[in-house]
Design an enzyme around this catalytic site. Sequence first.
Site, PDB file in Angstrom:
ATOM      1  CE  LYS A   1      22.438 -45.891  47.968  1.00 41.07           C
ATOM      2  NZ  LYS A   1      22.300 -44.832  46.997  1.00 41.07           N
TER       3      LYS A   1
ATOM      4  NE  ARG B   1      28.154 -47.491  37.096  1.00 40.88           N
ATOM      5  CZ  ARG B   1      28.079 -47.988  35.857  1.00 40.88           C
ATOM      6  NH1 ARG B   1      26.954 -48.452  35.397  1.00 40.88           N
ATOM      7  NH2 ARG B   1      29.147 -48.033  35.092  1.00 40.88           N
TER       8      ARG B   1
ATOM      9  CG  HIS C   1      34.055 -47.959  63.290  1.00 36.12           C
ATOM     10  ND1 HIS C   1      34.516 -48.275  64.533  1.00 36.12           N
ATOM     11  CD2 HIS C   1      34.737 -48.736  62.425  1.00 36.12           C
ATOM     12  CE1 HIS C   1      35.456 -49.199  64.432  1.00 36.12           C
ATOM     13  NE2 HIS C   1      35.610 -49.494  63.153  1.00 36.12           N
TER      14      HIS C   1
END
Length: 173
Positions: free
Chosen positions: A152, A166, A98
């Site tokens: 990521k 991570r 969004h």
Amino acid sequence: MVRLGFLLLYYGFFRYLPSSSSRGFLWTRKIRRWCCKGLFFSCGININIEHGASFGSGRQIKIGNNSGLGVNCKLYGSVAIGDNVMMGPEVIILTVNHEFASIEVPMINQGMKEFKPVCIGNDVWIGQRVIILPGVHIGNGVIIGAGSVVSKSIPDYSVVVGNPARIVRSRVS
């Protein structure tokens, strides 16, 4: 018209067949594989689509050899999955989010951001209930621990866990 037939078969019936790991139900793997070959943009050999997997029309899905979608997985949008990818149950892969940039306009009225495809390399193990967010590239040989939220891109041969995910170690000595 043929594509519509495959969609009706998959979402109306084949999706609900028992898991291929259920005793005596290995044949369900072959039926779902046959159906998804007619739905996916690109489909490798020996794929495994498990019970309850959802992928929209499948038109933007690429899946490599010996790879699979786990039980109740959900893929949204353009997703490329390499060869020999193991995916645990209830994995969610998103390619859009969004819009929320303006504080003057309610978020519900701001629409969606642009689609960002997800790419998963070869020889990847994705644990149960992992969430992969838009635009992420997962390198070759990566292991993603159960329950991780991947926001990521992840380099080759990394082991990642947590929310946000991570790197905890490398698989390369």
